[in-house]
Design a protein around this motif. Sequence first.
Motif, PDB file in Angstrom:
ATOM      1  N   MET A  35       0.789  -1.010  -0.231  1.00  0.00           N
ATOM      2  CA  MET A  35       0.118   0.110  -0.096  1.00  0.00           C
ATOM      3  C   MET A  35       0.777   1.174   0.035  1.00  0.00           C
ATOM      4  O   MET A  35       0.317   2.495   0.142  1.00  0.00           O
ATOM      5  CB  MET A  35      -0.876  -0.145   1.154  1.00  0.00           C
ATOM      6  CG  MET A  35      -1.916  -1.248   1.230  1.00  0.00           C
ATOM      7  SD  MET A  35      -2.868  -1.235  -0.097  1.00  0.00           S
ATOM      8  CE  MET A  35      -4.117   0.057   0.163  1.00  0.00           C
ATOM      9  N   ASN A  36       2.353   1.049  -0.130  1.00  0.00           N
ATOM     10  CA  ASN A  36       3.053   2.114  -0.409  1.00  0.00           C
ATOM     11  C   ASN A  36       2.874   2.916   1.080  1.00  0.00           C
ATOM     12  O   ASN A  36       3.002   4.428   0.729  1.00  0.00           O
ATOM     13  CB  ASN A  36       3.042   3.195  -1.678  1.00  0.00           C
ATOM     14  CG  ASN A  36       3.254   2.345  -2.854  1.00  0.00           C
ATOM     15  OD1 ASN A  36       4.166   1.338  -2.695  1.00  0.00           O
ATOM     16  ND2 ASN A  36       2.329   2.300  -3.645  1.00  0.00           N
ATOM     17  N   VAL A  37       2.744   2.548   2.146  1.00  0.00           N
ATOM     18  CA  VAL A  37       2.808   3.273   3.539  1.00  0.00           C
ATOM     19  C   VAL A  37       4.204   3.688   3.710  1.00  0.00           C
ATOM     20  O   VAL A  37       5.123   2.743   3.763  1.00  0.00           O
ATOM     21  CB  VAL A  37       2.202   2.448   4.640  1.00  0.00           C
ATOM     22  CG1 VAL A  37       2.311   3.253   5.971  1.00  0.00           C
ATOM     23  CG2 VAL A  37       0.882   2.089   4.377  1.00  0.00           C
ATOM     24  N   PRO A  38       4.527   5.074   3.808  1.00  0.00           N
ATOM     25  CA  PRO A  38       5.865   5.545   4.020  1.00  0.00           C
ATOM     26  C   PRO A  38       6.421   5.041   5.637  1.00  0.00           C
ATOM     27  O   PRO A  38       5.563   4.857   6.496  1.00  0.00           O
ATOM     28  CB  PRO A  38       5.806   7.109   4.006  1.00  0.00           C
ATOM     29  CG  PRO A  38       4.132   7.256   4.065  1.00  0.00           C
ATOM     30  CD  PRO A  38       3.450   6.101   3.966  1.00  0.00           C
ATOM     31  N   PRO A  39       7.728   4.740   5.653  1.00  0.00           N
ATOM     32  CA  PRO A  39       8.370   4.235   6.802  1.00  0.00           C
ATOM     33  C   PRO A  39       7.807   5.208   8.260  1.00  0.00           C
ATOM     34  O   PRO A  39       7.489   4.475   9.169  1.00  0.00           O
ATOM     35  CB  PRO A  39       9.992   4.663   6.477  1.00  0.00           C
ATOM     36  CG  PRO A  39       9.841   4.423   5.191  1.00  0.00           C
ATOM     37  CD  PRO A  39       8.661   5.125   4.613  1.00  0.00           C
ATOM     38  N   GLU A  40       7.757   6.551   7.826  1.00  0.00           N
ATOM     39  CA  GLU A  40       7.494   7.340   9.191  1.00  0.00           C
ATOM     40  C   GLU A  40       6.065   7.027   9.694  1.00  0.00           C
ATOM     41  O   GLU A  40       5.513   7.367  10.814  1.00  0.00           O
ATOM     42  CB  GLU A  40       7.656   8.802   8.613  1.00  0.00           C
ATOM     43  CG  GLU A  40       6.958   9.316   7.797  1.00  0.00           C
ATOM     44  CD  GLU A  40       7.452   9.207   6.210  1.00  0.00           C
ATOM     45  OE1 GLU A  40       6.818  10.020   5.411  1.00  0.00           O
ATOM     46  OE2 GLU A  40       8.388   8.505   6.154  1.00  0.00           O
ATOM     47  N   ARG A  41       5.158   6.516   9.014  1.00  0.00           N
ATOM     48  CA  ARG A  41       3.627   6.052   9.415  1.00  0.00           C
ATOM     49  C   ARG A  41       3.627   4.675   9.677  1.00  0.00           C
ATOM     50  O   ARG A  41       2.370   4.455  10.072  1.00  0.00           O
ATOM     51  CB  ARG A  41       2.807   6.422   8.192  1.00  0.00           C
ATOM     52  CG  ARG A  41       2.723   8.052   8.091  1.00  0.00           C
ATOM     53  CD  ARG A  41       1.228   8.543   7.419  1.00  0.00           C
ATOM     54  NE  ARG A  41       0.648   7.541   6.776  1.00  0.00           N
ATOM     55  CZ  ARG A  41       0.504   8.029   5.225  1.00  0.00           C
ATOM     56  NH1 ARG A  41       1.090   9.048   4.901  1.00  0.00           N
ATOM     57  NH2 ARG A  41       0.023   7.069   4.468  1.00  0.00           N
ATOM     58  N   ARG A  42       4.578   3.734   9.616  1.00  0.00           N
ATOM     59  CA  ARG A  42       4.284   2.442  10.022  1.00  0.00           C
ATOM     60  C   ARG A  42       4.150   2.158  11.346  1.00  0.00           C
ATOM     61  O   ARG A  42       3.996   0.877  11.804  1.00  0.00           O
ATOM     62  CB  ARG A  42       5.437   1.625   9.233  1.00  0.00           C
ATOM     63  CG  ARG A  42       5.391   1.757   7.817  1.00  0.00           C
ATOM     64  CD  ARG A  42       6.403   0.920   6.932  1.00  0.00           C
ATOM     65  NE  ARG A  42       6.207   1.026   5.515  1.00  0.00           N
ATOM     66  CZ  ARG A  42       6.556  -0.126   4.709  1.00  0.00           C
ATOM     67  NH1 ARG A  42       7.346  -1.103   5.184  1.00  0.00           N
ATOM     68  NH2 ARG A  42       6.534   0.328   3.542  1.00  0.00           N
ATOM     69  N   LEU A  43       4.777   3.016  12.381  1.00  0.00           N
ATOM     70  CA  LEU A  43       4.636   2.884  13.544  1.00  0.00           C
ATOM     71  C   LEU A  43       3.252   3.284  14.162  1.00  0.00           C
ATOM     72  O   LEU A  43       2.922   3.201  15.534  1.00  0.00           O
ATOM     73  CB  LEU A  43       5.684   3.414  14.411  1.00  0.00           C
ATOM     74  CG  LEU A  43       7.128   2.569  13.902  1.00  0.00           C
ATOM     75  CD1 LEU A  43       8.205   3.495  14.960  1.00  0.00           C
ATOM     76  CD2 LEU A  43       7.169   1.285  14.147  1.00  0.00           C
ATOM     77  N   GLY A  44       2.563   3.879  13.292  1.00  0.00           N
ATOM     78  CA  GLY A  44       1.238   4.522  13.897  1.00  0.00           C
ATOM     79  C   GLY A  44       1.183   5.785  14.611  1.00  0.00           C
ATOM     80  O   GLY A  44       2.354   6.537  14.543  1.00  0.00           O
ATOM     81  N   VAL A  45       0.179   6.146  15.009  1.00  0.00           N
ATOM     82  CA  VAL A  45      -0.006   7.415  15.476  1.00  0.00           C
ATOM     83  C   VAL A  45       0.470   7.297  16.967  1.00  0.00           C
ATOM     84  O   VAL A  45       0.283   6.548  17.529  1.00  0.00           O
ATOM     85  CB  VAL A  45      -1.755   7.949  15.655  1.00  0.00           C
ATOM     86  CG1 VAL A  45      -1.956   9.141  16.364  1.00  0.00           C
ATOM     87  CG2 VAL A  45      -2.208   7.888  14.265  1.00  0.00           C
ATOM     88  N   ASP A  46       1.150   8.584  17.334  1.00  0.00           N
ATOM     89  CA  ASP A  46       1.774   8.642  18.688  1.00  0.00           C
ATOM     90  C   ASP A  46       0.541   8.634  19.707  1.00  0.00           C
ATOM     91  O   ASP A  46      -0.327   9.598  19.501  1.00  0.00           O
ATOM     92  CB  ASP A  46       2.953   9.785  18.763  1.00  0.00           C
ATOM     93  CG  ASP A  46       3.918   9.889  18.089  1.00  0.00           C
ATOM     94  OD1 ASP A  46       4.213   8.648  17.960  1.00  0.00           O
ATOM     95  OD2 ASP A  46       4.572  10.665  17.835  1.00  0.00           O
ATOM     96  N   LEU A  47       0.700   7.892  20.572  1.00  0.00           N
ATOM     97  CA  LEU A  47      -0.606   7.970  21.729  1.00  0.00           C
ATOM     98  C   LEU A  47       0.051   8.925  22.757  1.00  0.00           C
ATOM     99  O   LEU A  47       1.019   9.116  22.964  1.00  0.00           O
ATOM    100  CB  LEU A  47      -0.731   6.579  22.523  1.00  0.00           C
ATOM    101  CG  LEU A  47      -1.232   5.554  21.299  1.00  0.00           C
ATOM    102  CD1 LEU A  47      -1.224   4.239  22.230  1.00  0.00           C
ATOM    103  CD2 LEU A  47      -2.288   5.968  20.885  1.00  0.00           C
ATOM    104  N   PRO A  48      -1.010   9.764  23.454  1.00  0.00           N
ATOM    105  CA  PRO A  48      -0.736  10.538  24.540  1.00  0.00           C
ATOM    106  C   PRO A  48      -0.075   9.785  25.582  1.00  0.00           C
ATOM    107  O   PRO A  48      -0.705   8.718  25.917  1.00  0.00           O
ATOM    108  CB  PRO A  48      -1.888  11.270  24.671  1.00  0.00           C
ATOM    109  CG  PRO A  48      -2.933  10.430  24.013  1.00  0.00           C
ATOM    110  CD  PRO A  48      -2.410   9.573  23.184  1.00  0.00           C
TER     111      PRO A  48
END
Length: 78
Positions: free
Chosen positions: A57-70
């Motif tokens: 799906m061409n997900v860039p490396p910087e998004r492969r760890l998901g959204v930062d959780l608070p």
Amino acid sequence: MRMSEFWRLMDDEFGASYSRMLASTHVLHALDDLTVEQALAAHRRPRDVWEALCDDMNVPPERRLGVDLPVRDNPKES
């Protein structure tokens, strides 16, 4: 990676509805032409399934760890 983490990453990247549809229909050629659901049911490591899907799906490396959780406050420290 735990299954709960896998699904959190899926939902973060693709949205809750689309991630379920993608899991049931997208064929991962890198994982013997299994869908995401089939690969997980066949006991493929969730991390391997996630990486194969990200590649497809061409997900860039910087998004492969998901959204930062608070960071949650520790009530014992208050």
